[in-house]
Design an enzyme around this catalytic site. Structure first.
Site, PDB file in Angstrom:
ATOM      1  N   GLY A  41     104.684 109.155  70.196  1.00 28.04           N
ATOM      2  CA  GLY A  41     104.363 107.745  70.421  1.00 28.04           C
ATOM      3  C   GLY A  41     103.048 107.355  69.767  1.00 28.04           C
ATOM      4  N   GLY A  45     100.051 101.148  70.800  1.00 30.32           N
ATOM      5  CA  GLY A  45      99.150 101.269  71.954  1.00 30.32           C
ATOM      6  C   GLY A  45      98.122 102.367  71.820  1.00 30.32           C
ATOM      7  N   GLY A  47      98.553 105.636  71.694  1.00 31.86           N
ATOM      8  CA  GLY A  47      98.922 106.702  70.761  1.00 31.86           C
ATOM      9  C   GLY A  47      98.413 106.414  69.360  1.00 31.86           C
ATOM     10  CB  SER A 174     100.355 106.616  85.100  1.00 29.60           C
ATOM     11  OG  SER A 174     100.156 105.447  85.858  1.00 29.60           O
ATOM     12  CE1 TYR A 199     105.311 104.616  82.862  1.00 32.08           C
ATOM     13  CE2 TYR A 199     103.902 104.528  84.802  1.00 32.08           C
ATOM     14  CZ  TYR A 199     104.048 104.628  83.433  1.00 32.08           C
ATOM     15  OH  TYR A 199     102.941 104.754  82.636  1.00 32.08           O
TER      16      TYR A 199
HETATM   17  N1  LIG Z   1      99.257 101.064  79.503  1.00 32.09           N
HETATM   18  C1  LIG Z   1      98.907 101.565  80.673  1.00 32.09           C
HETATM   19  O1  LIG Z   1      98.314 100.878  81.517  1.00 32.09           O
HETATM   20  C2  LIG Z   1      99.182 102.998  80.985  1.00 32.09           C
HETATM   21  C3  LIG Z   1      98.651 103.518  82.178  1.00 32.09           C
HETATM   22  C4  LIG Z   1      98.879 104.858  82.485  1.00 32.09           C
HETATM   23  C5  LIG Z   1      99.619 105.640  81.620  1.00 32.09           C
HETATM   24  N2  LIG Z   1     100.140 105.119  80.472  1.00 32.09           N
HETATM   25  C6  LIG Z   1     100.887 106.019  79.596  1.00 32.09           C
HETATM   26  O2  LIG Z   1     100.263 106.058  78.340  1.00 32.09           O
HETATM   27  C7  LIG Z   1     101.205 106.452  77.337  1.00 32.09           C
HETATM   28  C8  LIG Z   1     101.104 105.526  76.140  1.00 32.09           C
HETATM   29  O3  LIG Z   1     101.559 104.239  76.502  1.00 32.09           O
HETATM   30  P1  LIG Z   1     100.996 102.858  75.967  1.00 32.09           P
HETATM   31  O4  LIG Z   1     100.485 102.132  77.151  1.00 32.09           O
HETATM   32  O5  LIG Z   1     100.131 103.081  74.804  1.00 32.09           O
HETATM   33  O6  LIG Z   1     102.380 102.119  75.602  1.00 32.09           O
HETATM   34  P2  LIG Z   1     103.118 101.764  74.241  1.00 32.09           P
HETATM   35  O7  LIG Z   1     102.216 100.992  73.349  1.00 32.09           O
HETATM   36  O8  LIG Z   1     104.403 101.158  74.652  1.00 32.09           O
HETATM   37  O9  LIG Z   1     103.358 103.180  73.577  1.00 32.09           O
HETATM   38  C9  LIG Z   1     104.369 104.034  73.986  1.00 32.09           C
HETATM   39  C10 LIG Z   1     104.733 104.919  72.835  1.00 32.09           C
HETATM   40  O10 LIG Z   1     105.764 105.819  73.249  1.00 32.09           O
HETATM   41  C11 LIG Z   1     106.808 105.749  72.329  1.00 32.09           C
HETATM   42  N3  LIG Z   1     108.113 105.992  72.902  1.00 32.09           N
HETATM   43  C12 LIG Z   1     108.789 105.219  73.788  1.00 32.09           C
HETATM   44  N4  LIG Z   1     110.012 105.707  74.012  1.00 32.09           N
HETATM   45  C13 LIG Z   1     110.118 106.814  73.242  1.00 32.09           C
HETATM   46  C14 LIG Z   1     111.158 107.740  72.998  1.00 32.09           C
HETATM   47  N5  LIG Z   1     112.353 107.609  73.581  1.00 32.09           N
HETATM   48  N6  LIG Z   1     110.929 108.768  72.151  1.00 32.09           N
HETATM   49  C15 LIG Z   1     109.738 108.890  71.533  1.00 32.09           C
HETATM   50  N7  LIG Z   1     108.736 108.038  71.702  1.00 32.09           N
HETATM   51  C16 LIG Z   1     108.921 107.007  72.538  1.00 32.09           C
HETATM   52  C17 LIG Z   1     106.764 104.343  71.792  1.00 32.09           C
HETATM   53  O11 LIG Z   1     107.453 104.263  70.571  1.00 32.09           O
HETATM   54  P3  LIG Z   1     108.244 102.897  70.207  1.00 32.09           P
HETATM   55  O12 LIG Z   1     107.207 101.815  70.274  1.00 32.09           O
HETATM   56  O13 LIG Z   1     108.787 103.159  68.873  1.00 32.09           O
HETATM   57  O14 LIG Z   1     109.284 102.733  71.277  1.00 32.09           O
HETATM   58  C18 LIG Z   1     105.276 104.114  71.662  1.00 32.09           C
HETATM   59  O15 LIG Z   1     104.792 104.642  70.453  1.00 32.09           O
HETATM   60  C19 LIG Z   1     102.563 106.420  78.037  1.00 32.09           C
HETATM   61  O16 LIG Z   1     102.929 107.723  78.398  1.00 32.09           O
HETATM   62  C20 LIG Z   1     102.296 105.592  79.281  1.00 32.09           C
HETATM   63  O17 LIG Z   1     103.188 105.906  80.306  1.00 32.09           O
HETATM   64  C21 LIG Z   1      99.923 103.809  80.139  1.00 32.09           C
END
Ligand SMILES: NC(=O)c1ccc[n+]([C@@H]2O[C@H](COP(=O)([O-])OP(=O)(O)OC[C@H]3O[C@@H](n4cnc5c(N)ncnc54)[C@H](OP(=O)(O)O)[C@@H]3O)[C@@H](O)[C@H]2O)c1
Ligand SMILES: *[C@@H]1O[C@H](CO)[C@@H](O)[C@H](O)[C@H]1NC(C)=O
Ligand SMILES: CC(=O)N[C@H]1CO[C@H](CO)[C@@H](O)[C@@H]1O
Length: 328
Positions: A41, A45, A47, A174, A199
């Site tokens: 990912g 975001g 990543g 999270s 989740y």
């Molecule tokens: N944002 C928050 O407040 C928060 C809080 C706690 C934890 N997190 C965790 O932080 C991590 C990063 O999330 P983010 O907030 O940066 O969200 P994001 O921008 O939606 O990034 C998620 C990434 O995961 C990839 N992904 C989704 N489904 C996938 C799949 N089936 N196979 C491979 N890759 C996949 C997405 O790729 P595509 O875009 O191509 O689908 C995207 O690159 C996640 O694990 C999330 O649960 C986030």
């Protein structure tokens, strides 16, 4: 549904705003020339921020996601910002264990080493789907896929780590894992849990995987920790409650941490000298915290481990080879 939505928005408002104003950042100036890193990912975001930072430090960076166009777009951004051409995109769809196996095989065959594995990919609160191979979507992406990928890559990680510089695995959990429920009988049921709860459950399982894998890797030059980025304004909220998700994303974008801020704990855990000596821990705001208490219950954790090994179709002999055997 609306109740959950309001709940999430309130959590974002309270925690996000507080954290945003007091966010610690990664202070390490470590360079990574000659090191290979993989960010699942790494195209959106946090990543994308993590991948860009690692590239900026001179590492070879592999980013992976299930949309080729998004991957190629991210690649251009990372190369442009870091001035490092040693960045590649590979297709990976964590919901499919077949895709995970193909991806891992490709990495094992084509890469000389792997120093940092950032299990960052995650899916939010979308529809509950059954995947092609019969898993439940959120659990598959956030937990089973990450579990299988990590296991399959262990031989390369073990080969690359040294006592001075262990290879590192970071699992992204999270704050919501604290309200996750471990219910072995119903864990994978479709339309049994709310999307939000599913989740939470997936992140609890992932946090427990960290603790168990750390134990099983004792004495080897690979460490594994959980990182909790806090509440961060990213596209992950888009899928929450259908159209309301856009509102959630807007709120998060204004009030919660930026993706750069959210990336800091993962970078700290991967790069800091002291952090490199810890394994099985839970990092938040660049320091060690305690995960949900159940993660430290040996019996429950082992039960989850065995259950997961079975569900991702690994044999006990595979597990032993991946944990202790030589590379092929
Ligand atoms: N944002 C928050 O407040 C928060 C809080 C706690 C934890 N997190 C965790 O932080 C991590 C990063 O999330 P983010 O907030 O940066 O969200 P994001 O921008 O939606 O990034 C998620 C990434 O995961 C990839 N992904 C989704 N489904 C996938 C799949 N089936 N196979 C491979 N890759 C996949 C997405 O790729 P595509 O875009 O191509 O689908 C995207 O690159 C996640 O694990 C999330 O649960 C986030
Ligand atoms: C994060 O850590 C820093 C440095 O230790 C501290 O000053 C800050 O208050 C912490 N923030 C939160 C939200 O706990
Ligand atoms: C892997 C797994 O346990 N899949 C389950 C997903 O949910 C359906 C419907 O509840 C179950 O039949 C599957 O066993």
């Amino acid at each position: 549904m609306i109740v959950y939505f309001l709940l999430l928005v309130i959590v974002v408002l309270f925690l996000g705003y507080r954290e945003k104003r007091n966010n610690e950042y990664c202070r390490s100036n470590r360079r990574l020339e000659g090191r290979t890193t993989l960010v699942t990912g790494g195209t959106s975001g946090m990543g994308l921020e993590i991948a860009t930072d690692l590239a900026d430090r001179g590492a070879r960076v592999i980013v992976a996601c299930p949309f080729v166009e998004e991957g190629e777009r991210a690649l251009k951004i990372i190369v442009k910002k870091s001035d490092n051409e040693n960045v590649v995109f590979k297709f990976l769809d964590l919901q499919s264990m077949e895709s995970v196996r193909i991806f891992a095989k490709d990495i094992l065959e084509s890469e000389e080493r792997l120093d940092i594995l950032m299990n960052n990919a995650g899916t939010g609160f979308g529809d509950q789907l059954l995947t092609k191979d019969g898993y439940n979507f959120t659990m598959a992406v956030n937990y089973y896929g990450a579990f299988l990928l990590t296991m399959l890559l262990l031989p390369l990680l073990r080969k690359s780590g040294t006592p001075e510089e262990p290879a590192k695995i970071l699992n992204t959990a999270s704050i919501l894992h604290y309200v996750g429920i471990l219910d072995f009988d119903n864990m994978n049921k479709l339309n049994y849990w709310s999307a939000l709860r599913l989740y939470c459950n997936s992140k609890l399982c992932l946090s427990m995987f960290t603790v168990e894998l750390a134990k099983r890797l004792k004495g080897q030059n690979v460490i594994v920790n959980t990182v909790d980025p806090g509440v961060v304004g990213t596209p992950i909220f888009n899928t929450y409650c259908g159209k309301l998700g856009i509102v959630a994303t807007l709120v998060a974008n204004y009030l919660a941490k930026t993706s750069w801020q959210g990336a800091q704990t993962a970078l700290h855990a991967a790069l800091d000298k002291e952090a490199s000596k810890t394994t099985g821990e839970y990092f938040k705001n660049c320091s060690v915290r305690r995960a949900k208490e159940i993660a430290y219950d040996d019996d429950v954790r082992v039960k989850l481990w065995k259950d997961t090994v079975r569900l991702v179709n690994l044999e006990e002999s595979d597990v032993q080879r991946l944990l202790h055997g030589a590379m092929n």
